[in-house]
Design an enzyme around this catalytic site. Sequence first.
Site, short mmCIF file in Angstrom:
data_model
loop_
_atom_site.label_atom_id
_atom_site.label_comp_id
_atom_site.label_asym_id
_atom_site.label_seq_id
_atom_site.Cartn_x
_atom_site.Cartn_y
_atom_site.Cartn_z
N ASN A 53 0.75 -3.08 2.72
CA ASN A 53 1.47 -4.18 3.16
C ASN A 53 3.06 -3.91 2.74
OD1 ASN A 53 2.79 -6.83 2.78
ND2 ASN A 53 1.79 -7.94 1.32
N LYS A 100 5.64 -5.59 3.19
CA LYS A 100 6.60 -7.15 2.95
C LYS A 100 7.92 -6.86 3.75
CE LYS A 100 4.60 -7.19 -2.02
NZ LYS A 100 4.64 -7.19 -2.90
N HIS A 108 -1.00 -14.81 1.25
CA HIS A 108 -0.27 -13.28 0.27
C HIS A 108 0.49 -14.73 -1.13
CE1 HIS A 108 2.27 -10.57 -1.70
NE2 HIS A 108 1.68 -10.60 -1.50
N GLU A 155 3.23 -14.47 -2.57
CA GLU A 155 5.11 -14.42 -2.25
C GLU A 155 4.76 -15.60 -1.68
OE1 GLU A 155 5.42 -9.81 -1.48
OE2 GLU A 155 5.06 -10.19 -3.71
N GLU A 209 -5.77 -10.64 -6.24
CA GLU A 209 -4.52 -10.25 -5.96
C GLU A 209 -4.28 -11.14 -7.09
OE1 GLU A 209 -2.53 -7.32 -2.83
OE2 GLU A 209 -1.83 -9.80 -2.81
N GLY A 254 3.32 -5.79 -8.06
CA GLY A 254 4.81 -5.46 -8.33
C GLY A 254 5.67 -5.12 -9.55
N SER A 262 -0.29 -3.23 -7.78
CA SER A 262 0.34 -2.01 -8.95
C SER A 262 -1.03 -1.42 -9.09
CB SER A 262 0.18 -2.32 -10.00
OG SER A 262 1.40 -3.34 -10.03
C1 PEP Z 1 0.91 -7.04 -2.41
O1 PEP Z 1 1.88 -7.86 -3.00
O2 PEP Z 1 0.30 -7.53 -1.44
C2 PEP Z 1 1.31 -5.72 -3.70
C3 PEP Z 1 -0.53 -5.32 -4.13
O3 PEP Z 1 2.08 -5.41 -4.30
P1 PEP Z 1 1.67 -3.63 -5.03
O4 PEP Z 1 1.17 -2.99 -4.66
O5 PEP Z 1 3.49 -3.86 -4.71
O6 PEP Z 1 1.92 -4.65 -6.46
#
Ligand code: PEP
Length: 246
Positions: free
Chosen positions: A9, A11, A92, A94, A161, A167, A207
């Site tokens: 992803n 973003k 998601h 976000e 998630e 992040g 992460s």
């Molecule tokens: C995400 O936002 O879908 C995600 C997994 O981000 P990150 O791997 O950067 O934590």
Amino acid sequence: MRRRLIAGNWKMNGSREALAELDGIAAAAGAAPDVDVAICPPFTLIERAAARVPSLPIGAQDCHAAPNGAHTGCVSAGMLVEAGEKLVIVGHSERRADQGETDAQVKAKAEAAIAAGLIAIVCVGETEAQRDAGEAETVVCTQLRGSVPVAGGDVLVVAYEPVWAIGTGRIPSMTDVSAMHAAIRADLVDMLGAERAETVRILYGGSMNAGNAADLLAVPNVDGGLVGGASLTAAAFVPIIEAAAG
Ligand code: PEP
């Protein structure tokens, strides 16, 4: 047997120059025939990405539930298919936080995506405060029941998630990942029936990186990863693909 899926992803990151990263990612995907690999860049890069690496499934990070109409700034699932998309992320955290998306809206998007022929990756996850309050499983399973359409097979994917892991470089313990993925599987069985539920892939996201991917992917019911930061370069993403293949 569920095929592992490693989806990146991007973003709101990436540029035309960044598409060069897809060459190495596509090569690694080609060397891992038992793993499904996909990248979800911003809308503006979709067509170029699909043209640059035809062997690599390209996805989007959102779609509207309606096929067309007066929805300024939005893109429908059918438009994504026309642009060469194979999958789309919906719900998601976000978008749930920034755009106030509800479970019902996420479910409608997932239904529209599947009806258009896309794979829908439906995201669920708790905040840190909710986990600290002992509410993680309740929150996630409530989101799941509200956001997941009745479907099965390759077209429906759930991504767990934890919001606090996205992040941040922090991840849950493997025990907590295992417990949450088992709870999601049990709820899917309840919602979809055992046969269908067994075909739904449950990804871990938050992460995931080269250092922790093998451990996360070894947890029962972890059928792959949704990867943010570590999907932006081939150098960071390829070891995750390799961990899934291994
Ligand atoms: C995400 O936002 O879908 C995600 C997994 O981000 P990150 O791997 O950067 O934590």
